[in-house]
Design an enzyme around this catalytic site. Sequence first.
Site, short mmCIF file in Angstrom:
data_model
loop_
_atom_site.label_atom_id
_atom_site.label_comp_id
_atom_site.label_asym_id
_atom_site.label_seq_id
_atom_site.Cartn_x
_atom_site.Cartn_y
_atom_site.Cartn_z
N ASP A 14 0.83 -1.21 0.00
CA ASP A 14 0.00 0.00 0.00
C ASP A 14 0.86 1.26 0.00
OD1 ASP A 14 -2.43 1.32 -0.02
OD2 ASP A 14 -2.62 1.35 2.16
N ASN A 16 1.15 3.41 -2.90
CA ASN A 16 1.64 3.82 -4.23
C ASN A 16 1.10 5.18 -4.65
OD1 ASN A 16 2.66 1.26 -4.22
ND2 ASN A 16 1.32 0.46 -5.82
N ARG A 18 -0.02 7.67 -2.78
CA ARG A 18 0.56 8.76 -1.98
C ARG A 18 2.01 9.03 -2.38
NH1 ARG A 18 -0.81 6.06 3.43
NH2 ARG A 18 -1.55 4.46 1.99
N TRP A 19 2.73 7.99 -2.72
CA TRP A 19 4.12 8.15 -3.17
C TRP A 19 4.16 9.05 -4.41
CZ3 TRP A 19 6.92 7.20 -7.59
CH2 TRP A 19 8.32 7.11 -7.46
N HIS A 31 2.24 3.09 -8.89
CA HIS A 31 2.10 1.65 -9.17
C HIS A 31 3.29 1.17 -10.00
CE1 HIS A 31 -1.78 2.10 -7.45
NE2 HIS A 31 -2.36 2.66 -8.49
N ARG A 65 -12.14 2.27 -8.14
CA ARG A 65 -11.26 3.41 -8.48
C ARG A 65 -11.55 3.92 -9.89
NH1 ARG A 65 -5.48 2.46 -5.54
NH2 ARG A 65 -6.33 1.75 -3.55
N LEU A 125 10.68 -20.64 -4.36
CA LEU A 125 9.68 -19.77 -3.73
C LEU A 125 8.39 -19.84 -4.53
CD1 LEU A 125 8.95 -17.19 -1.86
CD2 LEU A 125 9.67 -15.83 -3.82
#
Length: 238
Positions: A14, A16, A18-19, A31, A65, A125
């Site tokens: 979470d 992205n 605001r960045w 994003h 959104r 992984l």
Amino acid sequence: MDENVPGHIGIIMDGNGRWAEARGLPRVEGHRAGEASIMETVRECVRRRIPWLTLFAFSTENWGRPPEEVDFLVNMSRDVLQRRLEEFNSLGVRLLHLGLREGLPDDVLAWFDLAAEATAGNAALTLTIAFNYGGRREIFEAALRAAEDMASGKLREDDLDEAALRSRFYRPELPDIDLLIRTGGERRLSNFMLWHCAYAEFFFCDALWPDFRAPHLEEALRDYARRERRFGAIRPGP
Ligand code: IPE
Ligand code: IPE
Ligand code: MG
């Protein structure tokens, strides 16, 4: 397996928007910048021999959104798989999609399928991308399927237990989450893997997702190693 190291890490990526806003950029640039954080986190989990990593990339609520942002996120999932498939393969990463297929365009689904097939033999992984995922929806659909299977005689009432419900989840093989990390400063689950987080340890990180790097992960792992997990029991005697 060392019990001080989580077997399954879940990350709510979470912050992205605001960045980007802090830089005067459109939200989608946040994003885009998050891809580097994803790759560093994946490499770091492989290096540390963590077997399961699940990333929350798009929730069933994120359809609300603006359409340009939704389109960007949906297309970006396909583009990242396409761009990074070779690297995932060389790292020994097995890819899985978690969530509803319904609502996603065919070319995006095709890339999730292709990435899963192309990496099915990898064992370092398992990287699960929760995309168009909602925890309540997953549990609801499993209950619905169990009810249908009971009505059709495929499932006996006596055999309906937690394991039978879990076997009807999107990905029954996914273990419980041991360590749940949320970046961006909010302290909530936002409908992420409600069942699997029943006994997760939570680590909330103020860094915004595009700024998340190996040292942040290391801090979360160090914090996790100090926790005493009791699962409702009491501390074992001396
Ligand atoms: C997380 O970043 C990415 C998704 C939810 C898809 P946000 O886009 O939610 O960023 P903020 O929370 O608005 O900063
Ligand atoms: C959670 O973030 C979903 C993902 C990271 C994909 P949101 O930004 O959508 O969550 P809220 O709205 O702050 O709860
Ligand atoms: Mg957000």
